[in-house]
Design a protein around this motif. Structure first.
Motif, mmCIF file in Angstrom:
data_model
loop_
_atom_site.group_PDB
_atom_site.id
_atom_site.type_symbol
_atom_site.label_atom_id
_atom_site.label_comp_id
_atom_site.label_asym_id
_atom_site.label_seq_id
_atom_site.Cartn_x
_atom_site.Cartn_y
_atom_site.Cartn_z
ATOM 1 N N CYS A 465 0.830 -1.197 0.000
ATOM 2 C CA CYS A 465 0.000 0.000 0.000
ATOM 3 C C CYS A 465 0.864 1.246 0.000
ATOM 4 N N ASP A 466 0.413 2.255 -0.731
ATOM 5 C CA ASP A 466 1.155 3.497 -0.861
ATOM 6 C C ASP A 466 0.797 4.425 0.302
ATOM 7 N N GLU A 467 1.611 4.375 1.360
ATOM 8 C CA GLU A 467 1.292 5.156 2.557
ATOM 9 C C GLU A 467 1.605 6.637 2.362
ATOM 10 N N LEU A 469 1.159 8.316 -0.436
ATOM 11 C CA LEU A 469 0.009 8.871 -1.149
ATOM 12 C C LEU A 469 -1.151 9.126 -0.173
ATOM 13 N N THR B 300 -5.964 4.883 -0.005
ATOM 14 C CA THR B 300 -4.813 4.990 -0.899
ATOM 15 C C THR B 300 -4.955 3.925 -1.989
ATOM 16 N N ASP B 302 -2.852 0.359 -3.774
ATOM 17 C CA ASP B 302 -1.719 -0.561 -3.637
ATOM 18 C C ASP B 302 -0.853 -0.457 -4.895
ATOM 19 N N LYS B 303 0.155 -1.307 -4.960
ATOM 20 C CA LYS B 303 1.137 -1.272 -6.050
ATOM 21 C C LYS B 303 0.484 -1.393 -7.424
#
Lengths: 479, 447
Positions: A465-467, A469, B300, B302-303
């Motif tokens: 997960c892109d924390e 962002l 948010t 994920d990749k």
């Protein structure tokens, strides 16, 4: 099997209801001033009961749980939560009690509070207790406020609290809310408090030394008795953050260390479920000298009857509304009675043995920054793996692919790239081996194909997960 | 060797583990602990078997008495129906036995549920941002005062009406005793039970950084938040709500421009449980998000660009910011927040309104019956499901009620010495109109 589930709001369709509710015969609604009356709650969901049940069941399937396998988060003591405790905590005779009821009608719940207090006092060797604090950090704050009041009553102005550099973040945060300034004391290369440094800073301006025993490196402070003497010699108190009580419960009495106050976490040592991050409970236990300052209300026993009393003029006062986390307290009492003295002693021994087994099995593969004996947890670092560009966080993420929860990462702060592993006593050797095997394979993968680790996890409901962002975009509600 | 069903390490495993570690005995692993600290024998007695535990707790539970339909006690904790799915979902081990979601990839379920919780609280309060729960209403209130202090650069005084929950005021007093914050108390209007609006302007001097108002207040009276807001434009306005069901019927504090809405959400799916676990909520404006205490869940990706949820803005929190954190809270009330989420999902838009109307109607029916019987309802202000009545001899009322198994409410003299013979009466959907006559009789005979 992949699981995906929309938000409850996205599943909502107009004209549904999840509970039967009949209209009332007598209506007084016309009496309400129209300027006060609300229109509909915009965006509120509308679903039937089966849809609600299915929604949350699907969400549940995306969570890793103690019931599924090892959950070796250091400092968190993720042990088995006995189902018997759920059963007894669910009795209506506890759930339906209103805290403003007549004391005559709540003798059973008062007895539960009283019994748990007595058992915790026996297990710690302390003199008086409060079960009110809602969590460990709340217990810390309660204790620090008691110390503040103690010195205020004596007319002494002590402005400092001493804190280990390896301490939980809650320690300094609690101290500052209680109006103290903090001074940090460094650990030595053996991972213990630097006693010489303590002697230098300890003076009559210091109210309290906060110690985590064993500390967050899993290392027992061998000089704890001397430390307490140094602090006491200048009139200060010693606090024990009891987050790690699991490692010595029923074997060592905290009171013998020279501790004046401590909290214990019922959701750690005493097995109450963590519930996704609460509710917990953080009872505080103190020596006689500090008893008058305990928060109100307190449970007292008079002529064989229990009662609630607020008649303690030196008390710091209320720290929350009503009483403690009652349902948590019921479970903890059931646990202690189920374990007995021998059982709890065994808890300490086996959790220490399990941690040492993990240490022994992994020390060739991961760097051990502090070589002192480990008790219930062991802290490795990613030093070896960093050479390949892999961090502790990558290792944690890769572990998820192997069907085990990761250890605590990047804590304690004094270890760069920390991997803090606490297995607890409720893991079998088979489960420990599964974790060890996964860690070893990952170490090997890092040698051969670090990319697979750096891009992990690959088999979880969502990928990494892109924390960053999340913090930049700050979308914190559905609209 | 002592065997226990909660400890998997049996005699064979013990040998294997000891051999692998390279010690003969577990006590060798405690060498770092000074000898004088050990105790010779365990400090508590033998374990009880499962049936003994069951029996003990059933006995203890039976020493407690409770009534659902015949209780009129509220005062910050409300007796509401808990739908079976609430208990069922919060008992699922994949919610019950998990920890704070530090690894979002295997915690999406609880993270999404908390995101839903935050949204529901925002919708209900008409605010933009909510955290993911605090211990209870009282500590949430304290946190909101601290938050207001961080936001506002002016003054050291917070203005608080005496009609705010006594426990909340006491808790604030405990917390601020070591900090440079003063409290200025505000009276209520003896006729309406509302905050004294006329005198409010004078109270809010330069020293005041925040005003906190509870609505419905401790006496059940709905405050005129619009009027309060118009007088308190330059300071932080905190609105405390201890009966959040009221917001399904009355315009919520956010509608009137409150800066912080905080309080207790126990009404939504949590049993009274002798006061715990409860759940504190705290909602605010988007512009104040960085001052928010406690955990916050954000959306948010994920990749692969798929939607995901994570704990966010953790730079506010103790594990990062330590002594400069916005709060010391770590463990919160997540499972209780999940109960709230399930409860509100079930009732939904239509059900919650109906439930609120039911509470309102029943409370007003009882109030009308009491008035018709000559009992004085103290305040004229609008109320939701709780109100104050005056009796001649409150001790006699309690004694009479006790004989017929009714809990008539809260004796206000417990918290307000000058309010002798005043009874705080709470009516929810659990109170059946059939019992109202009996209740009226108890109070009528008193006259």
């Amino acid at each position: 099997m992949k699981v995906e589930e929309p938000l409850i709001f996205e599943k909502s369709k107009p004209g549904k209801i999840g509970i039967l509710i009949e209209e009332e015969e007598d209506s007084f609604l016309q009496e309400i001033d129209p300027t006060l009356l609300r229109e509909e709650i915009k965006g509120f969901p509308e679903l039937s009961e089966p849809e609600v049940i299915r929604h949350f069941h699907r969400l549940a399937r995306m969570n890793w749980a103690v019931t599924l396998g090892i959950y070796p988060l250091g400092s968190c003591t993720m042990k088995y939560n006995p189902v018997l405790n759920e059963e007894v905590a669910g009795l209506r005779g506890f759930l339906e009690l209103h805290p403003e009821q007549d004391m005559e009608d709540i003798q059973g719940i008062l007895e539960i509070y009283w019994r748990l207090e007595q058992l915790l006092l026996q297990l710690t060797g302390m003199d008086a207790a409060t079960l009110l604090p809602a969590a460990g950090a709340h217990g810390e704050l309660t204790a620090i406020m008691m110390v503040k009041k103690f010195f205020a009553e004596k007319g002494e102005n002590r402005e400092f609290v001493l804190i280990q550099d390896s301490a939980h973040g809650t320690n300094p945060a609690s101290a500052s809310i209680a109006g103290f300034k903090t001074r940090e004391i460094k650990s030595t290369r053996s991972g213990m408090l630097d006693v010489a440094a303590l002697e230098k800073v300890m003076d009559e301006k210091v109210a309290l030394m906060m110690m985590t025993v064993p500390n967050t490196l899993g290392i027992f402070e061998t000089q704890i008795v001397e430390i307490a003497e140094i602090v006491h010699s200048k009139g200060g108190f010693v606090y024990c953050d009891g987050a790690n009580f699991n490692s010595f419960v029923a074997k060592i009495l905290p009171s013998r260390m020279g501790i004046d106050l401590m909290h214990v976490n019922l959701h750690k040592t005493f097995s109450t479920p963590h519930g996704g991050g609460g509710p917990g409970a953080g009872p505080v236990l103190v020596k006689k000298e500090l008893e008058p300052f305990l928060p109100i209300p307190r449970i007292v026993k008079e002529d064989g009857k229990f009662k609630v009393s607020c008649d303690f003029p030196l008390s710091i006062g209320r720290i929350k509304s009503f009483f403690g986390q009652t349902a948590v307290i019921v479970r903890a009492l059931a646990y202690i009675l189920s374990m007995g003295g021998e059982g709890l002693k065994r808890v300490a021994e086996v959790c220490v043995l399990n941690a040492n087994y993990i240490r022994r099995m992994l020390e060739e593969f991961f760097y051990l920054p502090y070589k002192s004996d480990s008790l219930h947890e062991v802290v490795f670092s990613d030093k070896f793996q960093r050479e390949k560009g892999v961090t502790a966080m990558d290792i944690a993420k890769r572990l998820l692919d192997y069907g085990v929860h990761s250890p605590t990462v990047f804590f304690p702060l004094i270890v760069k790239g920390a991997l803090m592993i606490e297995p607890t006593e409720t893991e079998s050797k088979e489960e420990l081996d599964r974790f060890i095997e996964a860690m070893r394979k990952i170490a090997q993968e890092i040698e051969e194909n670090p990319e697979v680790v750096k891009t992990a996890p690959h088999s979880t409901p969502v990928k990494r997960c892109d924390e960053v962002l999340a913090a930049r975009r700050l979308k914190v509600r559905w609209e | 060797m002592y065997k226990h069903p909660y400890i998997p390490c049996g005699s064979q495993e013990l040998k294997e583990l000891l051999a692998a570690v390279g010690v003969d005995d577990v006590d060798n692993l405690f060498k770092s602990v000074p000898k004088e600290l050990f105790i010779d024998s365990p400090p508590i007695g033998k374990a009880l078997e499962v049936e003994e535990i069951r029996k003990l707790f059933h006995t203890l539970a039976s020493k407690n008495k409770f009534t659902l339909e015949r209780s009129f006690i509220g005062g910050g904790i409300y007796r509401h129906f808990v739908p079976p799915p609430v208990r069922y979902i919060t008992s699922l081990p994949e919610f019950l036995t998990i920890y704070t979601p530090y690894q979002p990839e295997i915690s999406q379920g609880i993270l999404q549920a908390m995101y839903e919780y935050q949204t529901l609280i925002c919708q209900l309060t008409d605010m933009e941002v909510s955290n993911a729960s605090l211990y209870d209403g009282a500590t949430a209130f304290v946190e909101s005062v601290f938050m207001a202090k961080r936001v506002s650069k002016k003054g050291n005084t917070v203005a608080i009406p005496k009609s705010l929950h006594p426990h909340y005021r006491d808790t604030l007093k405990t917390y601020i005793s070591n900090l440079e914050i003063d409290i200025k108390e505000i009276d209520w209007d003896p006729m309406t039970g509302e905050i004294e609006i006329d005198k409010l302007g004078k109270t809010l001097s330069d020293e005041v950084f925040a005003l906190a108002v509870q609505s419905p207040n401790y006496f059940g009276v709905v405050e005129r938040i619009d009027a309060v807001r118009s007088i308190s434009k330059d300071i932080i306005l905190i609105v405390v709500v201890t009966e959040p069901l009221s917001m399904a019927l009355f315009k919520p504090p956010g509608f009137f421009g409150a800066d912080i809405v905080t309080g207790e959400a126990q009404s939504f799916g949590l049993y009274p449980s002798w006061g715990g676990p409860l759940i504190g909520f705290l909602a605010t404006k988007a512009s104040l998000i960085r001052h928010l205490p406690g955990r916050l869940i954000g959306e948010t990706v994920d990749k692969d660009g798929k939607r995901a949820f994570v704990a966010t803005l953790s730079t506010r929190e103790q594990h990062i910011r330590r002594e400069r954190a916005t709060s010391n809270i770590c463990t919160n009330q997540t499972l209780a927040a999940l109960a709230v989420t399930v409860f509100l999902s079930l009732y939904g838009k239509c059900g919650l309104r109906k439930l609120a109307e039911k509470n309102y109607n029943r409370a007003h029916l009882l109030a009308k019956m009491l008035k018709d019987a000559g009992v004085k309802v103290t305040f004229e202000g609008t109320f939701f499901n709780e109100f104050v009545v005056e009796v001649k001899d409150i001790k006699k009322v309690f004694a009479k009620a006790r004989k017929v198994g009714i809990y008539p409410g809260i004796d206000l003299a417990r918290y307000y010495k000058y309010m002798q013979n005043h009874l705080l009466v709470s009516v929810t959907e659990l109170n059946k109109p059939e019992t109202f006559e009996e209740f009226v009789d108890i109070l009528r005979e008193d006259f």
